[in-house]
Write an enzyme that holds these catalytic residues in place. Sequence first.
Site, PDB file in Angstrom:
ATOM      1  N   CYS A 178     -18.079  58.775  60.883  1.00 23.19           N
ATOM      2  CA  CYS A 178     -18.642  57.901  61.903  1.00 23.19           C
ATOM      3  C   CYS A 178     -18.365  58.367  63.328  1.00 23.19           C
ATOM      4  O   CYS A 178     -19.241  58.335  64.186  1.00 23.19           O
ATOM      5  CB  CYS A 178     -18.090  56.476  61.733  1.00 23.19           C
ATOM      6  SG  CYS A 178     -18.673  55.636  60.239  1.00 23.19           S
ATOM      7  N   CYS A 215     -13.493  57.021  61.376  1.00 19.91           N
ATOM      8  CA  CYS A 215     -13.426  58.123  60.416  1.00 19.91           C
ATOM      9  C   CYS A 215     -14.249  59.320  60.906  1.00 19.91           C
ATOM     10  O   CYS A 215     -15.067  59.211  61.826  1.00 19.91           O
ATOM     11  CB  CYS A 215     -13.903  57.677  59.037  1.00 19.91           C
ATOM     12  SG  CYS A 215     -15.702  57.578  58.831  1.00 19.91           S
ATOM     13  N   CYS A 254     -15.818  52.062  63.205  1.00 20.24           N
ATOM     14  CA  CYS A 254     -15.035  52.940  62.330  1.00 20.24           C
ATOM     15  C   CYS A 254     -14.656  54.238  63.040  1.00 20.24           C
ATOM     16  O   CYS A 254     -15.485  54.844  63.729  1.00 20.24           O
ATOM     17  CB  CYS A 254     -15.833  53.257  61.063  1.00 20.24           C
ATOM     18  SG  CYS A 254     -14.954  54.308  59.891  1.00 20.24           S
ATOM     19  N   ASP A 296      -5.651  49.572  43.155  1.00 23.19           N
ATOM     20  CA  ASP A 296      -6.411  50.806  42.970  1.00 23.19           C
ATOM     21  C   ASP A 296      -7.783  50.441  42.452  1.00 23.19           C
ATOM     22  O   ASP A 296      -7.963  49.382  41.842  1.00 23.19           O
ATOM     23  CB  ASP A 296      -5.727  51.746  41.971  1.00 23.19           C
ATOM     24  CG  ASP A 296      -6.038  51.358  40.524  1.00 23.19           C
ATOM     25  OD1 ASP A 296      -6.893  52.011  39.890  1.00 23.19           O
ATOM     26  OD2 ASP A 296      -5.446  50.369  40.031  1.00 23.19           O
ATOM     27  N   HIS A 307     -15.792  58.206  54.441  1.00 23.81           N
ATOM     28  CA  HIS A 307     -15.960  56.918  55.122  1.00 23.81           C
ATOM     29  C   HIS A 307     -15.408  55.761  54.283  1.00 23.81           C
ATOM     30  O   HIS A 307     -14.648  54.927  54.795  1.00 23.81           O
ATOM     31  CB  HIS A 307     -17.429  56.652  55.450  1.00 23.81           C
ATOM     32  CG  HIS A 307     -17.651  55.250  55.920  1.00 23.81           C
ATOM     33  ND1 HIS A 307     -17.357  54.838  57.201  1.00 23.81           N
ATOM     34  CD2 HIS A 307     -18.077  54.146  55.258  1.00 23.81           C
ATOM     35  CE1 HIS A 307     -17.601  53.543  57.317  1.00 23.81           C
ATOM     36  NE2 HIS A 307     -18.045  53.105  56.150  1.00 23.81           N
ATOM     37  N   ASP A 357      -1.446  56.254  35.403  1.00 28.70           N
ATOM     38  CA  ASP A 357      -1.637  55.198  34.407  1.00 28.70           C
ATOM     39  C   ASP A 357      -1.222  55.734  33.038  1.00 28.70           C
ATOM     40  O   ASP A 357      -0.982  56.923  32.863  1.00 28.70           O
ATOM     41  CB  ASP A 357      -3.073  54.675  34.407  1.00 28.70           C
ATOM     42  CG  ASP A 357      -4.103  55.741  34.085  1.00 28.70           C
ATOM     43  OD1 ASP A 357      -3.715  56.839  33.640  1.00 28.70           O
ATOM     44  OD2 ASP A 357      -5.299  55.482  34.265  1.00 28.70           O
TER      45      ASP A 357
END
Length: 386
Positions: free
Chosen positions: A313, A310, A308, A270, A350, A90
């Site tokens: 999890c 990930c 999930c 974002d 997660h 940015d």
Amino acid sequence: MLNFEILATEGHARRGRLALNHGVVQTPIFMPVGTYGTVKGVTPRSLEEMNAQIILGNTFHLWMRPGLDVIQSFGGLHRFERWDRPILTDSGGFQVWSLGEMRKISEEGVKFASPVNGDKLFLTPEVSMQVQTLLDSDIVMQFDECTPYETKGHLTTEAEAKFSMELSLRWAKRCQAEFTRLQNRNALFGIVQGGMFEHLREASLAALVDMDFPGYAVGGVSVGEPKEDMLRIMAHTPHRLPAHKPRYLMGVGTPEDLVEGVGQGVDMFDCVMPTRNARNGHLFTRFGDLKIRNARHKTDHRPLDESCSCYTCKGHTAADGTVTGGFSRAYLHHLERCGEMLAPMLATIHNLHYYLHLMQEIRDALEAGRFAAFAAQFRQDRARGV
């Protein structure tokens, strides 16, 4: 370098491919925020494993710390933070806006005291381009004034929003001229401003399109306005931007905002929400949000989200069949209650995985021509609750 292809459409929604100097980004995409050259709570390896295609860096904060001399000695931000995929930086405009009374805006730029050591600094469109060129970010954002929702205790008036928007347009021209002078071979995006006034957004958009930027962003949302106003601007502006160029909605937002934004023609998002909320025990799941600090999770053997995949999890299965990871709500609740640093780390893994996987599901739905059906099922699942 920037090359953008549209691969599929459904209404305003688009499935695309964005080629940049450090790699290809599949859109729509969510970009994790790495303010100081790191996405808080996760390693670059973890980001790669969850298929983060592009991350953010913050021009203002990296200018303050570690300083340009340090980053220059590494040949840019990619080598400094050991991330070889694309980076968007940015311009520093939002951080300047957040300084409030600590800064003074003029036609030339913004004078302010460094929040790090109190040094008197002057950030201009030219300086922003010089800093971002040194960082070697794949996408460079123009220096703009982030039009606030409120100004000194009152709602920003149309006249104030118009003045701010026109200042950003003049700064956009200076950014473009300096970017060209520096022979920067990355991509410079213009930023549409105009506050909560649709006709000012249209005027900003038209002027920026005349400047022919490689891509465009919608700024000045998520700055304190009511949700309905943010959604109104989201519904108005993105799909009016050039169809053959990437569109970026800055600083947004919740999972629901991402799905809605894609439906309005946004390609890139974002937000600090998945990482910041993770550090406060607020988890996103397919079936709604979960606050892991609540006592009801103390003895719960279930993972955060049964659907999930990930590390938090489901864990990771090694070649020898050994499984590591895959943690219960009870364990995560325990870590939070004890203040263990593993708690925000696992929560961040997660939340980011959830956001990035959501975008993958959106891309798959667009390719299959079923985005509307996906969005309807998504809203139903999220409303069900955990």
